[in-house]
Design an enzyme around this catalytic site. Structure first.
Site, mmCIF file in Angstrom:
data_model
loop_
_atom_site.group_PDB
_atom_site.id
_atom_site.type_symbol
_atom_site.label_atom_id
_atom_site.label_comp_id
_atom_site.label_asym_id
_atom_site.label_seq_id
_atom_site.Cartn_x
_atom_site.Cartn_y
_atom_site.Cartn_z
ATOM 1 N N GLY A 1 80.637 10.366 73.389
ATOM 2 C CA GLY A 1 79.640 11.319 72.907
ATOM 3 C C GLY A 1 80.172 12.737 72.993
ATOM 4 O O GLY A 1 79.441 13.684 73.284
ATOM 5 N N GLY B 1 78.596 15.859 71.099
ATOM 6 C CA GLY B 1 77.224 16.277 71.376
ATOM 7 C C GLY B 1 77.139 17.578 72.147
ATOM 8 O O GLY B 1 78.156 18.221 72.432
ATOM 9 N N GLN B 2 75.913 17.949 72.488
ATOM 10 C CA GLN B 2 75.685 19.247 73.131
ATOM 11 C C GLN B 2 76.401 19.342 74.479
ATOM 12 O O GLN B 2 77.060 20.335 74.766
ATOM 13 C CB GLN B 2 74.177 19.475 73.321
ATOM 14 C CG GLN B 2 73.848 20.900 73.744
ATOM 15 C CD GLN B 2 72.443 21.059 74.305
ATOM 16 O OE1 GLN B 2 71.748 20.088 74.575
ATOM 17 N NE2 GLN B 2 72.030 22.308 74.484
ATOM 18 N N LYS C 1 65.690 6.285 80.348
ATOM 19 C CA LYS C 1 66.409 6.986 81.427
ATOM 20 C C LYS C 1 65.963 6.473 82.794
ATOM 21 O O LYS C 1 66.784 6.284 83.700
ATOM 22 C CB LYS C 1 66.202 8.500 81.323
ATOM 23 C CG LYS C 1 66.938 9.144 80.149
ATOM 24 C CD LYS C 1 68.447 9.043 80.314
ATOM 25 C CE LYS C 1 69.225 9.657 79.178
ATOM 26 N NZ LYS C 1 70.677 9.389 79.250
ATOM 27 N N TYR D 1 62.451 7.622 75.388
ATOM 28 C CA TYR D 1 63.622 8.246 76.012
ATOM 29 C C TYR D 1 63.481 8.242 77.539
ATOM 30 O O TYR D 1 64.391 7.832 78.267
ATOM 31 C CB TYR D 1 63.738 9.676 75.486
ATOM 32 C CG TYR D 1 64.839 10.511 76.095
ATOM 33 C CD1 TYR D 1 66.168 10.200 75.899
ATOM 34 C CD2 TYR D 1 64.523 11.641 76.849
ATOM 35 C CE1 TYR D 1 67.171 10.991 76.446
ATOM 36 C CE2 TYR D 1 65.516 12.431 77.394
ATOM 37 C CZ TYR D 1 66.844 12.105 77.195
ATOM 38 O OH TYR D 1 67.816 12.885 77.739
HETATM 39 N N1 SER Z 1 66.730 18.084 76.659
HETATM 40 C C1 SER Z 1 66.274 16.734 76.637
HETATM 41 C C2 SER Z 1 65.279 16.499 75.580
HETATM 42 O O1 SER Z 1 64.552 17.416 75.277
HETATM 43 C C3 SER Z 1 65.675 16.382 77.968
HETATM 44 O O2 SER Z 1 66.546 15.539 78.628
HETATM 45 O O3 SER Z 1 65.182 15.412 75.089
#
Ligand code: SER
Length: 316
Positions: free
Chosen positions: A11, A14-15, A150, A146
């Site tokens: 990844g 990505g950011q 996690k 999400y």
């Molecule tokens: N920055 C992430 C999001 O907004 C949080 O883990 O999904």
């Protein structure tokens, strides 16, 4: 016996991945840090001599080939669908976020790699979690796919550590803000967009309401925390699910006010969308005393310093 650490970043476009690749290459050298992402790199970027592989983390066979090819010792797994994008495609998010993790944890369980980094998030918390100074151990009933992925991932990391001795380390990142890389599909992305829009248009329309306070962190702090945790003596890493980490907390109104100190004519308007509900389910501030006590964590940047630094780079 392998004498050098060889790091694989999954990844890397990505950011977090972009900045972490840079940070780790500064430590281990370009050739010892293999960047990988699902995207093919354009020809221009491929010219930079550092190793890059195209990889879909769900392809376990290809992942194993890369690990063998470069004699990888550590994996940083950053490929995931973030909160807002995941809500649009829950089953794919579940598949990517969970099975990607299993593919990496299993490599460690089987002894092919010796250390794993996997990011968790403030999204593991939910509406029933205490909102301020959210403790390390508390009620966790996330209501986003999400967050569920996690939280489940945290349980599996701890399980692999306890059961198989896998050296896996993790941080619950707050919203991350940086000038080098663009965020992709999160609820906290507004705090990056707002700086770019301030410079371009002197105006920003925010998708969260003005008083939505969320935990945030400047990227240099997040990268430092990640590298510090991965370099901490294993005996100091007492939590193998994931560590709370705190940087700063602010609302859209507060960041807009700070921006006005640099661009006095800057204006902000508010048009909350579906991301508001996600933000409302998350804490406003985080208690990170476990990370401070266990491996000496301390954030450097507050909102003022971050804004100063963001503009000093972006205006260029
Ligand atoms: N920055 C992430 C999001 O907004 C949080 O883990 O999904």
């Amino acid at each position: 016996m392998k004498t050098t650490e060889r790091v694989l970043i999954i990844g890397s476009s990505g950011q977090i991945g972009g900045e972490l690749t840079e940070g780790l290459r500064a430590i281990y050298g370009n050739d010892n840090v293999i960047a990988s992402d699902i995207k093919d790199l354009d020809k221009e970027s491929l010219k930079d001599a550092a190793p890059y592989e195209t990889l879909n983390v769900l392809n376990g066979k290809r992942l194993f080939e890369i690990v063998q090819k470069y004699e990888i010792t550590q994996v940083y797994l950053l490929a995931a669908l973030l909160s807002a994008t995941a809500e649009k495609n829950p089953m794919f998010a579940w598949d990517l976020n969970m099975n990607g993790l299993f593919n990496v944890l299993d490599l460690a369980k089987e002894g092919h790699i010796s250390k794993v980094y996997w990011p968790s998030s403030i999204a593991v918390f939910g509406p029933s979690t205490p909102k301020t100074s959210t403790p390390q151990f508390t009620i966790m009933e996330p209501n986003t796919v999400y967050g569920i992925s996690k939280q489940t991932g945290e349980r599996w990391c701890e399980y692999y550590f306890n059961k198989y001795g896998v050296d896996v380390r993790s941080i619950r990142y707050p919203g991350l803000i940086g000038y080098k890389t663009a965020p992709g599909g999160g609820t906290t992305d507004y705090a990056v967009h707002i700086y770019h829009e301030a410079i371009k248009n002197n105006h920003y329309e925010c998708f969260l309401s003005e008083n939505t306070t969320l935990p945030m962190m400047y990227m240099p702090d997040a990268i430092k925390a990640t590298i510090d945790l991965m370099h901490a003596d294993a005996s100091k890493v007492k939590i193998r699910s994931s560590y709370n980490l705190s940087g700063m907390s602010f609302s859209p109104k507060e960041i807009a006010d700070e921006i006005k100190n640099h661009f006095p004519d800057f204006t902000i308007s508010y048009k909350p969308d579906s991301r508001q509900l996600i933000a409302d389910s998350w804490p406003q501030s985080i208690d990170d005393s476990a990370a401070r006590n266990d491996w000496g964590w301390k954030a450097q940047f507050d909102l003022k310093q971050m804004t100063q630094d963001m503009f000093s780079h972006l205006v260029k």
